[in-house]
Design an enzyme around this catalytic site. Structure first.
Site, PDB file in Angstrom:
ATOM      1  N   GLU A 119      11.116 -18.830 -12.144  1.00 42.52           N
ATOM      2  CA  GLU A 119      11.010 -17.287 -12.447  1.00 42.52           C
ATOM      3  C   GLU A 119      11.540 -16.771 -13.807  1.00 42.52           C
ATOM      4  O   GLU A 119      11.006 -15.967 -14.394  1.00 42.52           O
ATOM      5  CB  GLU A 119      11.658 -16.529 -11.208  1.00 42.52           C
ATOM      6  N   HIS A 166       8.714 -17.244 -16.281  1.00 37.69           N
ATOM      7  CA  HIS A 166       7.824 -15.985 -16.327  1.00 37.69           C
ATOM      8  C   HIS A 166       8.432 -14.977 -17.211  1.00 37.69           C
ATOM      9  O   HIS A 166       7.462 -14.449 -18.043  1.00 37.69           O
ATOM     10  CB  HIS A 166       7.336 -15.584 -14.830  1.00 37.69           C
TER      11      HIS A 166
END
Length: 614
Positions: free
Chosen positions: A435, A438
């Site tokens: 994450e 990203h």
């Protein structure tokens, strides 16, 4: 009086059907051929002691005779008394030769029964019993299924009839669709005062087709037209016309328009009209099925009433591409109104309507909520505020706070948290770096929306999420933005590979989205310099075959190979771009991942602070 008539009619139906059934069975039974016997043949049966039991009806002369071999024969004596006297001599003579306890048979004559007893036994009582059973059965079906379950009402339209007194929905109840309301205002004005249009010879549209994605307020607009004009409102779904019985759909269309003409002026609303309005002859074999008959009847009815009679047909669909051309021509659905996603001002107006009756804290600003919900429909916004209220009630709060609204926004977009889901430390670390990858790639791509929240707590089907919310609405998407969105989608896989030296299945959904975006760039939007500005993919599909099987290939294998090569090239370039960003900001990647491992969530402000602190 009407109620008594209805009761008597139902009694006639429930008693008439069984009586008719019994009469038909009796007639059929009488028509079944039976073997005929002579008088002398019957006497010989008794004379030769072939009879073991017999039964005679002295009223009709009917005899039922059971033989030694197990057969049963039937005979109607022309004179019952004479027959009895003749066979009695043989019976008495036979029984005298044997002791009473060794009689092979004991013959008794049947008592004469009157026609009243026969009618009561064989017709009236069975008819009453059958009628009561049918009445109880139909009553039970009616309780379960309502008026639509009543017998002999298959061809009746199941329209939800809204009277002008009960329909309180007006244009004030609709927000975020100002242009749509302006177009429909003309219809409302006609329904209120049609004289001025008739004087000028103007023809008001017979039908208005509302086209738009689900949840954008098409049904609400239709109700508002009827409510604003103060006229009767008949509402049906497209699927309500189609039934398992042939011809029922067409019958219901006729009945719907008959009801409408009896309540002029009025509005007919057909929701999801694509259920019956699909292109004719598009099925396998081009058969003329029940759906086509229903559509044909709808076309006829819309042409059947004259100019400005006072019936306006509104219909809604999100699949206008599959509707029959005859339905879309002038004189039927003259006007097409596209009901799209609301803009930021429209979303704020919608939120104000649904916020009525809900106590919000002073820190909740509906304008800010509207800015962070780009792409939400009216139904999504209503659901968002409802989820916020549910979260506040769950915490025993008296008011809805900004935190509740933010948590509800994430829940609507991503899904509910799975706090009880047990994950290992290795999986937790992998999710944190995934994450973070990203988020950092998105931060350093100029065209991407700002990061709103990062979490490694599982939600819905996702092990974690990086949520980016747009600050403003976008009408078009540039090639640079699509390429950078592909790089952001691949950022999680790149981060796993860089830091952990291993890749996982966690990036499967990201790769699917990235590949779909790259394919659209090449084959749909014409954004590839190698392939050129040519659209090789058709967004439509065959109507009855389906989306997966219905795509027609309009290019050669050589072109397909070029498309695949170009998609791979875009994916490789975007992967390398994401890798370059993460290698340049590796310290930031570690810091964000460490914060996530400690706190499980990061807000957009906290994320910026970590990035700027390095």
């Amino acid at each position: 009086m009407k109620k008594k008539k209805k009761i008597s009619k139902s009694v006639l139906i429930f008693l008439g059907i069984p009586i008719l059934t019994i009469l038909i069975i009796s007639i059929i039974g009488s028509l079944i051929p039976r073997k005929s016997y002579n008088y002398s043949e019957i006497l010989n049966r008794f004379k030769n002691f072939e009879v073991t039991e017999y039964n005679m009806n002295f009223g009709s002369g009917d005899m039922e005779i059971k033989l030694v071999n197990g057969d049963t024969i039937y005979y109607t004596a022309p004179n019952a008394n004479l027959m009895y006297n003749d066979i009695k001599n043989y019976i008495d003579a036979y029984n005298k030769e044997r002791p009473e306890n060794q009689m092979i048979y004991n013959l008794t004559k049947a008592t004469e029964t009157s026609w009243v007893v026969n009618a009561l036994t064989f017709v009236i009582l069975p008819t009453l019993m059958l009628g009561i059973i049918l009445w109880l059965l139909m009553r039970k079906i009616t309780v379960i299924g309502g008026d639509a379950a009543r017998p002999f009402t298959f061809g009746k339209a199941r329209a939800k009839e809204g009277s002008k007194e009960k329909n309180k929905t007006t244009f004030d109840s609709v927000a975020g669709a100002e242009e749509e309301k302006e177009e429909l205002a003309e219809i409302v004005d006609f329904l209120k005062s049609s004289e001025k249009y008739n004087k000028l010879g103007a023809r008001i549209p017979k039908g208005v087709l509302l086209i738009g994605p689900p949840g954008t307020g098409k049904t609400l607009l239709a109700k508002a037209v009827a409510g604003e004009a103060g006229v009767q409102f008949f509402s049906m779904s497209g699927s309500d016309f189609v039934e398992m019985f042939v011809g029922v759909g067409a019958s219901r269309v006729r009945d719907l328009f008959t009801q409408a003409k009896q309540n002029l002026p009025c509005v007919i609303f057909i929701d999801e009209i694509d259920a019956v309005g699909r292109k004719r002859g598009a099925g396998l074999g081009g058969g003329h099925d029940e759906r086509e008959q229903t559509l044909n009847q709808l076309l006829v009815e819309m042409d059947g009433f004259g100019k400005n009679e006072g019936v306006v047909v509104l219909a809604a669909t999100n699949r206008s591409d599959i509707l029959d051309p005859a339905l879309m021509r002038p004189g039927r659905f003259d006007r097409k109104i596209v009901v799209g996603y609301p803009d930021v001002k429209g979303r704020e107006d919608i939120l104000r309507i649904y916020a009525k009756g809900k106590p919000f804290d002073s820190d909740v600003t509906l304008r800010n909520v509207a800015r962070t919900t780009a792409g939400f429909t009216g139904a999504d916004l209503e659901n968002l505020l409802n989820e916020s209220a549910l979260l506040a009630a769950r915490k025993n709060q008296k008011i809805i706070t900004n935190k509740d609204v933010e948590e509800a926004t994430v829940k609507v977009i991503v899904g509910a948290e799975k706090k009880s889901h047990v994950i290992t430390e290795e999986e937790k670390k992998l999710t944190a770096y995934h994450e973070s990858g990203h988020a950092i790639v998105a931060y350093y791509c100029k065209t991407q929306d700002p990061v709103h929240q990062i979490s490694i707590v599982p939600r819905g089907s996702a092990g974690g999420y990086t949520l980016s919310l747009p600050e403003k609405d976008h009408l078009y998407v540039s090639r640079s933005k699509i390429r950078e969105s592909v790089a952001v989608a691949l950022g999680g896989r790149v981060a796993e590979s860089l830091v952990l030296g291993e890749i996982s299945t966690g990036a499967s959904n990201d790769i699917e989205k990235a590949t779909a975006a790259a394919r659209s760039m090449v084959a749909k939007y014409g954004m590839s310099e190698t392939i050129g500005p040519i659209a090789y993919e058709d967004s439509g599909s065959e109507i009855f075959i389906g989306r997966d099987m219905g795509h027609l290939k309009t290019y050669s294998e050589k072109t397909a190979s070029k498309i695949d090569a170009e998609i791979k090239e875009i994916m490789t370039q975007c992967y390398n771009f994401a890798e370059k960003i993460l290698k340049s900001h590796l310290d930031e990647l570690h810091n964000v991942a460490k914060f996530l491992l400690s706190n499980e969530k990061i807000s957009g402000e906290q994320f910026k602070e970590i990035i700027n602190s390095v």
